[in-house]
Design a protein around this motif. Structure first.
Motif, PDB file in Angstrom:
ATOM      1  N   SER A 161      50.423  51.657  44.735  1.00 30.53           N
ATOM      2  CA  SER A 161      51.796  51.800  44.239  1.00 30.53           C
ATOM      3  C   SER A 161      52.327  50.499  43.650  1.00 30.53           C
ATOM      4  N   GLY A 162      51.533  49.418  43.744  1.00 26.56           N
ATOM      5  CA  GLY A 162      51.942  48.135  43.192  1.00 26.56           C
ATOM      6  C   GLY A 162      52.635  47.228  44.181  1.00 26.56           C
ATOM      7  N   GLN A 163      52.688  47.616  45.478  1.00 27.52           N
ATOM      8  CA  GLN A 163      53.330  46.788  46.489  1.00 27.52           C
ATOM      9  C   GLN A 163      52.366  45.694  46.949  1.00 27.52           C
ATOM     10  N   HIS A 164      52.843  44.439  46.988  1.00 30.46           N
ATOM     11  CA  HIS A 164      51.995  43.307  47.367  1.00 30.46           C
ATOM     12  C   HIS A 164      51.567  43.426  48.825  1.00 30.46           C
ATOM     13  N   ARG A 165      50.247  43.339  49.067  1.00 32.54           N
ATOM     14  CA  ARG A 165      49.719  43.395  50.429  1.00 32.54           C
ATOM     15  C   ARG A 165      49.392  42.011  50.963  1.00 32.54           C
ATOM     16  N   PHE A 166      48.629  41.227  50.208  1.00 27.91           N
ATOM     17  CA  PHE A 166      48.304  39.873  50.641  1.00 27.91           C
ATOM     18  C   PHE A 166      47.707  39.107  49.468  1.00 27.91           C
ATOM     19  N   SER A 167      47.662  37.777  49.636  1.00 27.83           N
ATOM     20  CA  SER A 167      46.977  36.907  48.685  1.00 27.83           C
ATOM     21  C   SER A 167      46.042  36.008  49.481  1.00 27.83           C
ATOM     22  N   TYR A 168      44.778  35.930  49.052  1.00 27.29           N
ATOM     23  CA  TYR A 168      43.784  35.091  49.728  1.00 27.29           C
ATOM     24  C   TYR A 168      43.594  33.824  48.908  1.00 27.29           C
ATOM     25  N   THR A 169      43.745  32.665  49.564  1.00 26.06           N
ATOM     26  CA  THR A 169      43.707  31.386  48.846  1.00 26.06           C
ATOM     27  C   THR A 169      42.581  30.473  49.329  1.00 26.06           C
ATOM     28  N   GLY A 170      41.527  31.034  49.897  1.00 24.02           N
ATOM     29  CA  GLY A 170      40.382  30.229  50.296  1.00 24.02           C
ATOM     30  C   GLY A 170      40.477  29.729  51.718  1.00 24.02           C
ATOM     31  N   GLN A 171      39.627  28.724  52.042  1.00 25.56           N
ATOM     32  CA  GLN A 171      39.503  28.233  53.409  1.00 25.56           C
ATOM     33  C   GLN A 171      39.897  26.761  53.542  1.00 25.56           C
ATOM     34  N   GLY A 172      40.988  26.377  52.893  1.00 25.22           N
ATOM     35  CA  GLY A 172      41.522  25.042  53.088  1.00 25.22           C
ATOM     36  C   GLY A 172      41.231  24.088  51.949  1.00 25.22           C
ATOM     37  N   SER A 173      40.058  24.215  51.317  1.00 24.27           N
ATOM     38  CA  SER A 173      39.739  23.347  50.186  1.00 24.27           C
ATOM     39  C   SER A 173      40.244  23.985  48.891  1.00 24.27           C
ATOM     40  N   VAL A 174      40.057  23.258  47.756  1.00 24.53           N
ATOM     41  CA  VAL A 174      40.467  23.808  46.460  1.00 24.53           C
ATOM     42  C   VAL A 174      39.674  25.086  46.196  1.00 24.53           C
TER      43      VAL A 174
ATOM     44  N   ASP B  93      32.740  46.487  48.246  1.00 18.48           N
ATOM     45  CA  ASP B  93      31.556  47.258  48.607  1.00 18.48           C
ATOM     46  C   ASP B  93      31.957  48.559  49.293  1.00 18.48           C
ATOM     47  N   ARG B  94      30.963  49.290  49.766  1.00 15.98           N
ATOM     48  CA  ARG B  94      31.218  50.633  50.309  1.00 15.98           C
ATOM     49  C   ARG B  94      31.998  50.592  51.621  1.00 15.98           C
ATOM     50  N   ARG B  95      32.076  49.418  52.277  1.00 13.99           N
ATOM     51  CA  ARG B  95      32.867  49.285  53.492  1.00 13.99           C
ATOM     52  C   ARG B  95      34.308  48.867  53.197  1.00 13.99           C
ATOM     53  N   GLY B  96      34.624  48.648  51.925  1.00 12.94           N
ATOM     54  CA  GLY B  96      35.951  48.167  51.578  1.00 12.94           C
ATOM     55  C   GLY B  96      36.083  46.666  51.711  1.00 12.94           C
ATOM     56  N   GLN B  97      34.965  45.952  51.920  1.00 14.92           N
ATOM     57  CA  GLN B  97      35.004  44.499  51.988  1.00 14.92           C
ATOM     58  C   GLN B  97      35.129  43.919  50.577  1.00 14.92           C
ATOM     59  N   ILE B  98      35.773  42.763  50.478  1.00 15.42           N
ATOM     60  CA  ILE B  98      36.036  42.124  49.188  1.00 15.42           C
ATOM     61  C   ILE B  98      35.123  40.911  49.043  1.00 15.42           C
ATOM     62  N   LEU B  99      34.432  40.803  47.905  1.00 10.61           N
ATOM     63  CA  LEU B  99      33.552  39.680  47.626  1.00 10.61           C
ATOM     64  C   LEU B  99      34.101  38.937  46.412  1.00 10.61           C
ATOM     65  N   VAL B 100      34.251  37.624  46.537  1.00 11.33           N
ATOM     66  CA  VAL B 100      34.831  36.848  45.439  1.00 11.33           C
ATOM     67  C   VAL B 100      34.071  35.535  45.281  1.00 11.33           C
ATOM     68  N   CYS B 101      33.810  35.160  44.013  1.00 11.48           N
ATOM     69  CA  CYS B 101      33.139  33.891  43.701  1.00 11.48           C
ATOM     70  C   CYS B 101      34.140  32.744  43.760  1.00 11.48           C
ATOM     71  N   ASP B 102      33.703  31.613  44.313  1.00 13.86           N
ATOM     72  CA  ASP B 102      34.469  30.364  44.236  1.00 13.86           C
ATOM     73  C   ASP B 102      33.610  29.365  43.471  1.00 13.86           C
ATOM     74  N   ILE B 103      33.950  29.118  42.220  1.00 12.82           N
ATOM     75  CA  ILE B 103      33.118  28.275  41.374  1.00 12.82           C
ATOM     76  C   ILE B 103      33.282  26.798  41.721  1.00 12.82           C
ATOM     77  N   ASN B 104      34.323  26.460  42.496  1.00 16.34           N
ATOM     78  CA  ASN B 104      34.514  25.068  42.898  1.00 16.34           C
ATOM     79  C   ASN B 104      33.504  24.665  43.973  1.00 16.34           C
ATOM     80  N   SER B 105      33.316  25.518  44.980  1.00 17.50           N
ATOM     81  CA  SER B 105      32.409  25.195  46.082  1.00 17.50           C
ATOM     82  C   SER B 105      31.056  25.879  45.957  1.00 17.50           C
ATOM     83  N   ASN B 106      30.846  26.632  44.834  1.00 25.75           N
ATOM     84  CA  ASN B 106      29.578  27.343  44.617  1.00 25.75           C
ATOM     85  C   ASN B 106      29.255  28.273  45.787  1.00 25.75           C
ATOM     86  N   THR B 107      30.229  29.083  46.157  1.00 23.79           N
ATOM     87  CA  THR B 107      30.053  30.021  47.271  1.00 23.79           C
ATOM     88  C   THR B 107      30.569  31.394  46.876  1.00 23.79           C
ATOM     89  N   VAL B 108      30.194  32.386  47.691  1.00 22.02           N
ATOM     90  CA  VAL B 108      30.760  33.733  47.591  1.00 22.02           C
ATOM     91  C   VAL B 108      31.435  34.031  48.922  1.00 22.02           C
TER      92      VAL B 108
END
Length: 582
Positions: free
Chosen positions: A494-507, A516-531
């Motif tokens: 419906s467009g209502q804000h649920r949350f914003s994820y800003t990483g684990q403390g570093s840039v 994925d099929r479990r509803g988990q979210i996967l995101v690339c962080d090009i600064n730390s070369n991690t997923v």
């Protein structure tokens, strides 16, 4: 620490301490109190080393069987013989399979039979029971709990999927109703125009006859004037009247031809085809995976950890991944975005603003030059198998059909489209756009009609600045990677804000995002070369992929049909594929 004061207490409590780390047994000889190391099987007495030596030196007990404590025999429960009440049952007739006392063994009915010490059988079977109890506690109960929890998760997922299907059906009905209203409105407008044209024609004919009748009336008055005149000098009646009798003919007009309405021909089956229908999947259900018992002890700790991660206890640990294969995309110098097409083919966009279609054998199927920019999720494959992509320079969304025809699909006006995703739930098109430093997400239905705009949260704050990657979760949430806000912004359908994820403390520089099929979210962080791996509510689970595992400048991610993770990188056209779900 548990201290046992007598053998009976030890025997009764032993089954309760199978899972404890350590316990201390005291010597059963009165007033000794030392650590028990040995066991006298005839006496059923635990002993220390000193008491064992004294026991062996005693004339009454020197022939007793003394063994290390772990090789002890269990004490046989005392039960009297029915035929010889003064005797205890202590042997088993192997042929008759009945317990006997020593006196029973001399009876003629058991002559020539073989006998086994009942205490030995009791000890062996007791040990087998303890082992079976251990197996049940260590393997069967945890495995059954895991399967039961998996069923609960499946029930939750099924509820979400069915809710999505119902929502899709309602959206389809609304979309069809909108089209019906539009067509009906067009038809009514056409009828109104036809009516106006016919009325104009009839009004024109009415004026013609009005003028003609006026002409005739004037002519009648003229003839009446001739008849009533008494002057002959200028009276036309005394002259030939042929010229005066040349009356203009009655004007010809045509009758109006009204339009004919041809009613549409449709049936329930045709409407079902338009709206779509729910069908039972032909896919055979997979058996739930039950680990072999021999591997249970090895994997028990890992399995319990996975169970906690799956069902609510979040672990901030790096998850193990296994590289299972890799693909090469010919004609691309990098992979800034990935979308999986039909027959498991891949569409990718690269650093040179190219879109490349390739099969899994590395054969290039199509290559298109676009006006795209780097680091945007500018393409997606629809439910029908068409590719749609953002033409950033011309501010349009184009469609490529399987016959490789490119057509203009959606115009975005003053807004520049960056990211695009076709919903697997209902076929809607989600587009992340920017204009003059502001961002928004617009939803179009699958016919290209705008139906929703998402720009601000419920406090009036702008949600987006540069929404350059976008996807949809299994519950309908819209997940957007925003490089300027350095966050993954998630809103519900419906467009209502649920949350914003800003990483684990570093840039945190988020790039490609998928679910994925479990509803988990996967995101690339090009600064730390991690997923990063998040749960459906934005809780951090783990760093799924790190630089030492091959994630060098990851900027796009995609989950394939086997729920393996495909990673696109900035400096190479090679796509590694990882298994991360057990």
């Amino acid at each position: 620490m548990i201290i046992y004061e007598n053998p009976r207490q030890m025997a009764l409590s032993e089954s309760q301490i199978l899972d404890t780390a350590q316990h201390f047994l005291m010597c059963g000889i009165e007033d000794c109190g030392k650590n028990c190391l040995f066991y006298c099987n005839p006496c059923h007495q635990p002993m220390c080393e000193k008491c064992r030596d004294e026991h062996q030196r005693s004339p009454e007990t020197k022939n007793h069987e003394l063994v290390p404590y772990r090789h002890r025999k269990d004490q046989l429960p005392v039960e009297k013989c029915r035929d010889h009440p003064t005797k205890d049952l202590d042997i088993l007739c192997d042929q008759c399979s009945v317990p006997l006392c020593s006196k029973c063994s001399t009876m003629p009915v058991h002559k020539g039979h073989f006998f086994t010490d009942l205490e030995t059988i009791y000890t062996e079977n007791s040990a087998a029971c303890r082992q079976e109890i251990q197996n049940i506690k260590a393997y069967f109960i945890p495995m059954a709990n895991d399967l039961q929890n998996e069923i609960k998760l499946d029930a939750t997922n099924i509820k979400t999927i069915m809710g999505g299907i119902r929502s899709s059906m309602m959206d389809e009905a609304k979309s069809l109703k909108t089209l019906v209203d539009e067509v009906t409105s067009d038809n009514i407008e056409q009828v109104n125009k036809m009516e106006d044209s016919l009325k104009e024609m009839l009004e024109s004919q009415d004026i013609i006859y009005e003028d003609y009748i006026s002409y005739l009336k004037d002519l009648v008055n003229q003839f009446y004037g001739y008849l009533s005149s008494t002057q002959f000098q200028n009276n036309a009646i005394i002259f030939p009247l042929s010229e005066y009798f040349k009356i203009r003919p009655i004007p010809e007009t045509t009758k109006p031809v009204p339009p004919v309405f041809t009613a549409g021909r449709y049936s329930k089956e045709m409407v079902t085809k338009l709206l779509g229908k729910i069908t039972v999947s032909k896919t055979e259900p997979e058996n739930r995976k039950v680990k072999a018992m021999e591997t249970a002890s090895k994997h028990l700790k890992h399995t319990r950890l996975q169970g906690r991660e799956k069902y609510g206890v979040k672990q901030r640990l790096s998850s193990s991944v296994t590289k299972v294969r890799e693909y090469t995309v010919p004609g691309a110098d990098s992979v800034h975005h990935i979308s999986q097409g039909k027959s498991s083919s891949l569409w990718v966009s690269d650093n040179g603003s190219h879109i490349v279609h390739t099969d899994l054998q590395g054969n290039q199927l199509q290559k298109i030059k676009t006006s795209g920019v780097r680091y945007v999720g500018n393409l997606t494959v629809t439910q029908d198998g068409d590719l749609i992509y953002a033409d950033i320079q011309n501010k349009v969304i184009n469609r490529i059909t399987p016959d490789k025809t490119i057509t203009e699909f959606i115009k975005t006006g003053d807004w520049t489209p960056l990211s695009i995703h076709s919903s697997h739930i209902n076929g809607d098109i989600l587009v992340g756009m920017i204009k003059e430093g502001k961002g928004k997400v617009t939803r179009y239905n699958k016919t290209g009609k705008e139906i929703q705009n998402i720009e601000r949260d419920n406090k009036g704050q702008e949600l987006y600045s540069y929404p350059h990657y976008i996807t949809e979760n299994i519950n309908g949430d819209i997940c957007t990677s925003d490089s300027i806000k350095q966050a993954v912004v998630v809103v519900n359908k419906s467009g209502q804000h649920r949350f914003s994820y800003t990483g684990q403390g570093s840039v945190f520089f988020p790039r490609g995002v998928c679910t994925d099929r479990r509803g988990q979210i996967l995101v690339c962080d090009i600064n730390s070369n991690t997923v990063h791996l998040l749960d459906q509510d934005g809780q951090f689970l783990c760093l799924l992929l790190k630089q030492q595992q091959g994630a060098w400048s990851p900027c796009s991610v995609c989950v394939d049909g086997e729920n393996n993770l495909i990673v696109g990188q900035r400096e190479t056209n090679t796509l590694p594929v990882y298994k991360y779900l057990q």
